[in-house]
Design a protein around this motif. Sequence first.
Motif, mmCIF file in Angstrom:
data_model
loop_
_atom_site.group_PDB
_atom_site.id
_atom_site.type_symbol
_atom_site.label_atom_id
_atom_site.label_comp_id
_atom_site.label_asym_id
_atom_site.label_seq_id
_atom_site.Cartn_x
_atom_site.Cartn_y
_atom_site.Cartn_z
ATOM 1 N N SER A 65 0.836 -1.210 0.000
ATOM 2 C CA SER A 65 0.000 0.000 0.000
ATOM 3 C C SER A 65 0.866 1.253 0.000
ATOM 4 O O SER A 65 0.526 2.249 -0.642
ATOM 5 C CB SER A 65 -0.945 -0.010 1.200
ATOM 6 N N GLY A 66 1.992 1.208 0.692
ATOM 7 C CA GLY A 66 2.929 2.343 0.657
ATOM 8 C C GLY A 66 3.510 2.538 -0.732
ATOM 9 O O GLY A 66 3.649 3.663 -1.207
ATOM 10 N N LEU A 67 3.857 1.442 -1.405
ATOM 11 C CA LEU A 67 4.397 1.530 -2.761
ATOM 12 C C LEU A 67 3.350 2.050 -3.740
ATOM 13 O O LEU A 67 3.663 2.875 -4.610
ATOM 14 C CB LEU A 67 4.913 0.153 -3.205
ATOM 15 N N ALA A 68 2.107 1.590 -3.582
ATOM 16 C CA ALA A 68 1.037 2.075 -4.464
ATOM 17 C C ALA A 68 0.807 3.571 -4.262
ATOM 18 O O ALA A 68 0.618 4.321 -5.232
ATOM 19 C CB ALA A 68 -0.250 1.293 -4.192
ATOM 20 N N ALA A 69 0.841 4.028 -3.005
ATOM 21 C CA ALA A 69 0.663 5.458 -2.727
ATOM 22 C C ALA A 69 1.838 6.262 -3.270
ATOM 23 O O ALA A 69 1.654 7.362 -3.792
ATOM 24 C CB ALA A 69 0.512 5.678 -1.226
ATOM 25 N N LEU A 70 3.044 5.724 -3.171
ATOM 26 C CA LEU A 70 4.218 6.405 -3.714
ATOM 27 C C LEU A 70 4.102 6.571 -5.224
ATOM 28 O O LEU A 70 4.333 7.655 -5.764
ATOM 29 C CB LEU A 70 5.485 5.635 -3.359
ATOM 30 N N ILE A 71 3.716 5.511 -5.907
ATOM 31 C CA ILE A 71 3.561 5.572 -7.367
ATOM 32 C C ILE A 71 2.452 6.551 -7.745
ATOM 33 O O ILE A 71 2.604 7.353 -8.670
ATOM 34 C CB ILE A 71 3.308 4.161 -7.940
ATOM 35 N N ALA A 72 1.339 6.497 -7.018
ATOM 36 C CA ALA A 72 0.238 7.425 -7.296
ATOM 37 C C ALA A 72 0.663 8.867 -7.052
ATOM 38 O O ALA A 72 0.347 9.762 -7.846
ATOM 39 C CB ALA A 72 -0.969 7.078 -6.433
ATOM 40 N N PHE A 95 -5.753 3.603 1.645
ATOM 41 C CA PHE A 95 -6.993 3.063 2.217
ATOM 42 C C PHE A 95 -7.572 1.968 1.337
ATOM 43 O O PHE A 95 -7.940 0.890 1.820
ATOM 44 C CB PHE A 95 -8.002 4.205 2.406
ATOM 45 N N ILE A 96 -7.642 2.217 0.039
ATOM 46 C CA ILE A 96 -8.219 1.232 -0.890
ATOM 47 C C ILE A 96 -7.374 -0.029 -0.966
ATOM 48 O O ILE A 96 -7.883 -1.151 -0.913
ATOM 49 C CB ILE A 96 -8.418 1.871 -2.287
ATOM 50 N N VAL A 97 -6.060 0.127 -1.079
ATOM 51 C CA VAL A 97 -5.183 -1.043 -1.173
ATOM 52 C C VAL A 97 -5.235 -1.844 0.133
ATOM 53 O O VAL A 97 -5.242 -3.081 0.092
ATOM 54 C CB VAL A 97 -3.741 -0.610 -1.516
#
Length: 104
Positions: A65-72, A95-97
């Motif tokens: 989830s941290g990686l997804a937020a970083l990419i976003a 939150f979503i991930v």
Amino acid sequence: MKHNIYVYIFIMAAVIYLIRLLPLTLIRKKITNRTLRSFLFYVPYVTLAVMTFPAILEATGSIWSGLAALIAGILLSYLGVSLFGVAVCSCAVVFIVELILKAF
């Protein structure tokens, strides 16, 4: 062997003082070397990135989830979204991930 905390504090203070004092006393002229000026220009940004990047990945429940937020966040900032918008969207992505990861 007894450790004296005041000795440690004195050594630490001396090292920090020398690191800050030596450039002021040794470098009196303007720095004209382009490579050194470029290096010194980017030092604060690199230091901030080195301190922030691990915190982004470890601040959430999972690294994914941290990686997804970083990419976003990188993608949204590249597209010109404001800092507030990037922060809100990155929180929403976490939150979503996290919800998806808990479902599986």
